[in-house]
Design an enzyme around this catalytic site. Structure first.
Site, PDB file in Angstrom:
ATOM      1  N   GLY A  19      25.326 105.457  63.855  1.00 49.03           N
ATOM      2  CA  GLY A  19      26.320 105.711  64.753  1.00 49.03           C
ATOM      3  C   GLY A  19      26.491 107.358  64.701  1.00 49.03           C
ATOM      4  O   GLY A  19      27.562 108.111  64.779  1.00 49.03           O
ATOM      5  N   LYS A  20      25.325 107.985  64.836  1.00 52.20           N
ATOM      6  CA  LYS A  20      25.187 109.381  64.772  1.00 52.20           C
ATOM      7  C   LYS A  20      25.913 110.032  66.210  1.00 52.20           C
ATOM      8  O   LYS A  20      26.504 111.014  66.365  1.00 52.20           O
ATOM      9  CB  LYS A  20      23.835 109.974  64.554  1.00 52.20           C
ATOM     10  CG  LYS A  20      23.267 109.602  63.428  1.00 52.20           C
ATOM     11  CD  LYS A  20      21.728 110.103  63.272  1.00 52.20           C
ATOM     12  CE  LYS A  20      20.932 109.254  64.213  1.00 52.20           C
ATOM     13  NZ  LYS A  20      20.768 107.734  63.780  1.00 52.20           N
TER      14      LYS A  20
ATOM     15  N   GLY B   3      18.182 106.245  69.891  1.00 56.66           N
ATOM     16  CA  GLY B   3      18.818 105.521  71.007  1.00 56.66           C
ATOM     17  C   GLY B   3      20.421 105.739  70.258  1.00 56.66           C
ATOM     18  O   GLY B   3      20.773 105.411  69.251  1.00 56.66           O
ATOM     19  N   HIS B   4      21.398 106.677  70.909  1.00 52.25           N
ATOM     20  CA  HIS B   4      22.486 107.251  70.625  1.00 52.25           C
ATOM     21  C   HIS B   4      23.557 106.593  71.586  1.00 52.25           C
ATOM     22  O   HIS B   4      23.536 107.024  72.632  1.00 52.25           O
ATOM     23  CB  HIS B   4      22.473 108.537  70.401  1.00 52.25           C
ATOM     24  CG  HIS B   4      21.724 109.130  69.248  1.00 52.25           C
ATOM     25  ND1 HIS B   4      21.490 110.371  69.145  1.00 52.25           N
ATOM     26  CD2 HIS B   4      21.044 108.311  68.411  1.00 52.25           C
ATOM     27  CE1 HIS B   4      20.588 110.672  67.871  1.00 52.25           C
ATOM     28  NE2 HIS B   4      20.251 109.453  67.760  1.00 52.25           N
TER      29      HIS B   4
ATOM     30  N   THR C 197       8.458 102.471  67.772  1.00 55.36           N
ATOM     31  CA  THR C 197       9.135 102.223  69.261  1.00 55.36           C
ATOM     32  C   THR C 197       8.395 102.085  70.295  1.00 55.36           C
ATOM     33  O   THR C 197       8.712 102.084  71.424  1.00 55.36           O
ATOM     34  CB  THR C 197      10.126 103.459  69.563  1.00 55.36           C
ATOM     35  OG1 THR C 197       9.465 104.750  69.494  1.00 55.36           O
ATOM     36  CG2 THR C 197      11.263 103.570  68.358  1.00 55.36           C
TER      37      THR C 197
ATOM     38  N   GLN D 124      16.959 109.582  64.282  1.00 52.93           N
ATOM     39  CA  GLN D 124      16.477 109.108  63.025  1.00 52.93           C
ATOM     40  C   GLN D 124      17.497 109.281  61.851  1.00 52.93           C
ATOM     41  O   GLN D 124      18.496 109.195  62.134  1.00 52.93           O
ATOM     42  CB  GLN D 124      15.059 109.335  62.788  1.00 52.93           C
ATOM     43  CG  GLN D 124      14.032 108.686  64.038  1.00 52.93           C
ATOM     44  CD  GLN D 124      13.912 109.579  65.308  1.00 52.93           C
ATOM     45  OE1 GLN D 124      13.812 110.897  65.185  1.00 52.93           O
ATOM     46  NE2 GLN D 124      14.274 108.953  66.161  1.00 52.93           N
TER      47      GLN D 124
ATOM     48  N   ARG E 281      15.200  95.579  70.056  1.00 50.51           N
ATOM     49  CA  ARG E 281      14.778  94.351  68.985  1.00 50.51           C
ATOM     50  C   ARG E 281      16.009  94.003  67.997  1.00 50.51           C
ATOM     51  O   ARG E 281      16.751  95.103  67.950  1.00 50.51           O
ATOM     52  CB  ARG E 281      13.466  95.453  67.929  1.00 50.51           C
ATOM     53  CG  ARG E 281      12.212  95.389  68.564  1.00 50.51           C
ATOM     54  CD  ARG E 281      11.270  96.201  67.757  1.00 50.51           C
ATOM     55  NE  ARG E 281      11.657  97.537  67.481  1.00 50.51           N
ATOM     56  CZ  ARG E 281      10.852  98.459  66.783  1.00 50.51           C
ATOM     57  NH1 ARG E 281       9.901  98.091  65.950  1.00 50.51           N
ATOM     58  NH2 ARG E 281      11.168  99.860  66.851  1.00 50.51           N
TER      59      ARG E 281
ATOM     60  N   GLY F 110      34.680 105.277  61.173  1.00 52.14           N
ATOM     61  CA  GLY F 110      34.633 104.533  62.447  1.00 52.14           C
ATOM     62  C   GLY F 110      35.319 103.136  62.186  1.00 52.14           C
ATOM     63  O   GLY F 110      34.731 102.378  61.502  1.00 52.14           O
ATOM     64  N   VAL F 111      36.098 102.748  63.339  1.00 48.17           N
ATOM     65  CA  VAL F 111      36.893 101.555  63.134  1.00 48.17           C
ATOM     66  C   VAL F 111      36.492 100.748  64.378  1.00 48.17           C
ATOM     67  O   VAL F 111      37.319  99.710  64.581  1.00 48.17           O
ATOM     68  CB  VAL F 111      38.130 101.502  62.652  1.00 48.17           C
ATOM     69  CG1 VAL F 111      38.427 102.034  61.376  1.00 48.17           C
ATOM     70  CG2 VAL F 111      38.894 102.514  63.579  1.00 48.17           C
ATOM     71  N   GLY F 112      35.553 101.172  65.171  1.00 51.46           N
ATOM     72  CA  GLY F 112      35.257 100.566  66.368  1.00 51.46           C
ATOM     73  C   GLY F 112      34.339 101.506  67.327  1.00 51.46           C
ATOM     74  O   GLY F 112      34.082 102.495  66.871  1.00 51.46           O
TER      75      GLY F 112
HETATM   76  P1  GDP Z   1      22.688 106.182  66.288  1.00 46.56           P
HETATM   77  O1  GDP Z   1      21.409 106.099  66.603  1.00 46.56           O
HETATM   78  O2  GDP Z   1      23.018 106.709  65.009  1.00 46.56           O
HETATM   79  O3  GDP Z   1      23.532 107.024  67.035  1.00 46.56           O
HETATM   80  O4  GDP Z   1      23.547 104.674  66.506  1.00 46.56           O
HETATM   81  P2  GDP Z   1      23.323 103.676  67.637  1.00 46.56           P
HETATM   82  O5  GDP Z   1      24.165 104.296  68.970  1.00 46.56           O
HETATM   83  O6  GDP Z   1      22.098 103.304  67.810  1.00 46.56           O
HETATM   84  O7  GDP Z   1      23.801 102.307  66.951  1.00 46.56           O
HETATM   85  C1  GDP Z   1      25.388 102.500  66.702  1.00 46.56           C
HETATM   86  C2  GDP Z   1      26.199 101.527  67.282  1.00 46.56           C
HETATM   87  O8  GDP Z   1      27.256 101.207  66.944  1.00 46.56           O
HETATM   88  C3  GDP Z   1      26.544 102.015  68.632  1.00 46.56           C
HETATM   89  O9  GDP Z   1      26.599 100.793  69.561  1.00 46.56           O
HETATM   90  C4  GDP Z   1      27.829 102.247  68.604  1.00 46.56           C
HETATM   91  O10 GDP Z   1      28.471 102.317  69.957  1.00 46.56           O
HETATM   92  C5  GDP Z   1      28.596 101.403  67.588  1.00 46.56           C
HETATM   93  N1  GDP Z   1      29.475 102.250  66.844  1.00 46.56           N
HETATM   94  C6  GDP Z   1      29.394 103.461  66.294  1.00 46.56           C
HETATM   95  N2  GDP Z   1      30.324 103.714  65.429  1.00 46.56           N
HETATM   96  C7  GDP Z   1      31.108 102.352  65.342  1.00 46.56           C
HETATM   97  C8  GDP Z   1      32.209 101.745  64.454  1.00 46.56           C
HETATM   98  O11 GDP Z   1      32.624 102.620  63.709  1.00 46.56           O
HETATM   99  N3  GDP Z   1      32.352 100.625  64.602  1.00 46.56           N
HETATM  100  C9  GDP Z   1      31.877  99.464  65.538  1.00 46.56           C
HETATM  101  N4  GDP Z   1      32.257  98.535  65.827  1.00 46.56           N
HETATM  102  N5  GDP Z   1      30.732 100.053  66.260  1.00 46.56           N
HETATM  103  C10 GDP Z   1      30.501 101.315  66.020  1.00 46.56           C
HETATM  104  P1  IMO Z   2      18.090 106.767  65.952  1.00 52.55           P
HETATM  105  O1  IMO Z   2      18.098 108.341  66.357  1.00 52.55           O
HETATM  106  C1  IMO Z   2      16.178 103.358  64.075  1.00 52.55           C
HETATM  107  C2  IMO Z   2      11.909 103.760  63.484  1.00 52.55           C
HETATM  108  C3  IMO Z   2      10.794 102.847  64.288  1.00 52.55           C
HETATM  109  C4  IMO Z   2       9.551 102.673  63.293  1.00 52.55           C
HETATM  110  C5  IMO Z   2       9.656 104.169  62.723  1.00 52.55           C
HETATM  111  C6  IMO Z   2       8.696 104.736  63.594  1.00 52.55           C
HETATM  112  O2  IMO Z   2      18.715 105.635  67.072  1.00 52.55           O
HETATM  113  O3  IMO Z   2      18.577 106.447  64.559  1.00 52.55           O
HETATM  114  P2  IMO Z   2       8.555 105.941  65.978  1.00 52.55           P
HETATM  115  O4  IMO Z   2       8.491 105.298  67.161  1.00 52.55           O
HETATM  116  O5  IMO Z   2       9.323 106.995  65.752  1.00 52.55           O
HETATM  117  O6  IMO Z   2       7.123 106.474  65.758  1.00 52.55           O
HETATM  118  O7  IMO Z   2       8.733 104.712  64.764  1.00 52.55           O
HETATM  119  O8  IMO Z   2      10.931 104.533  62.897  1.00 52.55           O
HETATM  120  N1  IMO Z   2      12.481 104.429  64.255  1.00 52.55           N
HETATM  121  C7  IMO Z   2      14.234 104.284  64.543  1.00 52.55           C
HETATM  122  N2  IMO Z   2      14.896 103.406  63.664  1.00 52.55           N
HETATM  123  N3  IMO Z   2      16.851 104.364  64.780  1.00 52.55           N
HETATM  124  C8  IMO Z   2      16.059 105.274  65.277  1.00 52.55           C
HETATM  125  O9  IMO Z   2      16.533 106.421  65.928  1.00 52.55           O
HETATM  126  C9  IMO Z   2      14.639 105.330  65.251  1.00 52.55           C
HETATM  127  N4  IMO Z   2      13.564 106.332  65.517  1.00 52.55           N
HETATM  128  C10 IMO Z   2      12.400 105.547  65.071  1.00 52.55           C
HETATM  129  O10 IMO Z   2      11.536 101.711  64.527  1.00 52.55           O
HETATM  130  O11 IMO Z   2      10.445 101.778  62.195  1.00 52.55           O
HETATM  131 MG    MG Z   3      19.954 104.514  67.421  1.00 51.27          MG
END
Ligand code: GDP
Ligand code: IMO
Ligand code: MG
Length: 427
Positions: A15-16, A40-41, A128, A223, A302, A412-414
């Site tokens: 949840g960065k 993917g953020h 990825t 990451q 995935r 974070g609660v949502g």
């Molecule tokens: P990131 O890669 O670290 O930015 O995280 P991702 O966006 O890949 O995955 C986090 C997911 O959790 C996203 O779909 C966010 O919208 C969601 N999220 C983040 N913080 C919270 C939280 O506190 N509660 C809930 N339910 N969802 C959250």
């Molecule tokens: P965010 O920023 C979760 C994982 C891939 C694989 C390994 C190497 O959204 O947290 P790569 O394509 O980087 O050579 O893959 O790292 N990986 C992640 N897993 N969140 C990510 O980014 C990731 N970026 C790479 O699934 O295991």
């Molecule tokens: Mg992500």
């Protein structure tokens, strides 16, 4: 003065994006310093969901200037696709700055990422498939293509030819694929040059000037600590340095510029791709966490592997990043469990340890030792103060702080921007 780094404390997807977005309007620059569109953020603002892969989350805050640092690897098609997608939704992307020293992901990097994974078979990393590893390999091998190369046609063509000389032998003779035409690759890259040109700048100078002027610079990690090529679960890692120190390298600021390092940790654990994961749940409990938390990849779609919170994993990240604060996410997802296991130690071949094992072999053999905390039934997604949280939820938070040895400053609660409980200001 303030330089702040946000880093994932587990294996990514903590949840960065949401945590970065929290600081939104109080930040002058938001900088991506490592990785590429393997990230993917997801950010939810006013019911609108945005999935960012290459652009920093600060792009959604009108006050902040988004920056792509030298440590990032850029797929130009993805970059412009993301810009166009945001513009179509009314987001102004015109302030974006891109480092002249950032490296470019080309067609051959993506091709090599896919064929090497296929060749590894059951030893695959589960990447990825975005060409990240091959692009960073070329950077280290001094065969990379940088943003600035797009502004010198003849240099660019020479570099692409040099990079493909060996690779075409590999593709043809080892991987049984077609050779890639260097002229086609160069033409593809050059077709983006004029659109990119106005964004390109000396990012290091811009950011250091900003810090000199007391502006707030937020470095948004992609990451996570345990995916770091030096500090993660090698070889099941990405090919860059997502840790806090990576911000110095990937943006060109000295360590003394960073005065806050914020670790983002999920209230449980997830991982995408291969590699050790001691608290993984390969049962109905894991399925429930995945369904409740919507744990499906933002980038590749995935299923994310799910398991209980592992204090050893986060404690290692707290130590190596010197986190000043933690932001705990997805605590709302844990509502409804009667008791919640938290991993406080491992049993490694009959010996108990409360620190992450030194070797890959021991990590693979680690069996989690759990402490069971009382759960809560209440929906906490509407809570905005710590005191409003049920007593057992508060106790869960306090116990995690103790175990990982760092204070939790936000919860974070949502998924939405306003769904947070703050305990300490992050600025
Ligand atoms: P990131 O890669 O670290 O930015 O995280 P991702 O966006 O890949 O995955 C986090 C997911 O959790 C996203 O779909 C966010 O919208 C969601 N999220 C983040 N913080 C919270 C939280 O506190 N509660 C809930 N339910 N969802 C959250
Ligand atoms: P965010 O920023 C979760 C994982 C891939 C694989 C390994 C190497 O959204 O947290 P790569 O394509 O980087 O050579 O893959 O790292 N990986 C992640 N897993 N969140 C990510 O980014 C990731 N970026 C790479 O699934 O295991
Ligand atoms: Mg992500």
């Amino acid at each position: 003065m303030p330089g702040i780094v946000v880093v994932g404390a587990q294996w990514g997807d903590e949840g960065k994006g949401k945590a970065t977005d929290q600081l939104g309007d109080r930040v002058d620059y938001t900088v991506r310093y490592s990785g590429g569109n393997n990230a993917g953020h997801t950010i939810v603002v006013a019911g609108e969901k945005y999935a960012l892969h290459l652009l920093p989350s600060g792009i959604l805050s009108p006050k902040s200037t988004p920056v792509i640092g030298n440590g990032v690897v850029i797929d130009l098609e993805v970059l412009f696709g993301e810009i166009d997608g945001l513009e179509a939704r009314g987001v102004d992307t015109s302030r974006l700055l891109v480092s002249a020293n950032a490296h470019i992901i080309t067609r051959y990097h993506k091709e090599l990422d896919k064929v090497t994974e296929r060749f590894l078979g059951k030893r695959k990393i589960g990447t990825t498939g975005r060409g990240i590893g091959p692009a960073y390999s070329d950077k280290i091998n001094r065969l990379g293509i940088r943003v600035q190369d797009l502004f010198d046609d003849s240099i660019l063509c020479q570099k692409v030819e040099a990079a493909l000389e060996q690779k075409n032998h590999l593709l043809l003779k080892v991987y049984n694929r077609r050779a890639i035409d260097p002229a086609e690759v160069s033409a593809e890259l050059l077709s983006h040059a004029e659109r990119l040109r106005p964004m390109v700048t000396d990012v290091t100078r811009v950011l250091n000037d900003a810090l000199d002027s007391d502006l707030v610079v937020l470095f948004e990690g992609a990451q996570a600590h345990h995916l770091d090529v030096d500090h993660g679960t090698y070889p099941y890692v990405t090919s860059s340095n997502p840790i806090a120190a990576g911000a110095c390298i990937g943006a060109g600021v000295g360590p003394t510029r960073i005065n806050r390092t914020i670790g983002i940790m999920k209230a449980y654990t997830t991982r995408v791709g291969e590699g050790p994961f001691p608290t993984e749940l390969l049962n109905a409990d894991g399925d429930k966490l995945r369904t409740d938390g919507a744990e499906f990849g933002t980038t590749t779609g995935r299923n994310r592997r799910c398991g209980w919170f592992d204090a050893l994993v986060v404690e290692a990240a707290v130590t190596a990043n010197a986190f000043t604060d933690l932001f705990l996410t997805k605590l709302d997802i844990l509502s409804g469990w009667e008791r919640i296991p938290v991993c406080i130690a491992y049993d490694v071949n009959g010996e108990r340890t409360d620190r992450l094992p030194m070797t890959q072999t021991d990590f693979h053999h680690a069996v989690p030792v759990y402490e069971y905390l009382d759960g809560w039934a209440e929906d906490i997604s509407g809570c905005r103060n710590f005191a409003e949280l049920p007593a057992n939820t508060q106790a869960y938070v306090r116990r995690l702080e103790e175990l990982v040895r760092c204070r939790i400053s936000g919860i974070g609660v949502g998924p939405s921007r306003e769904q947070v409980v703050m305990l300490h200001d992050l600025l």
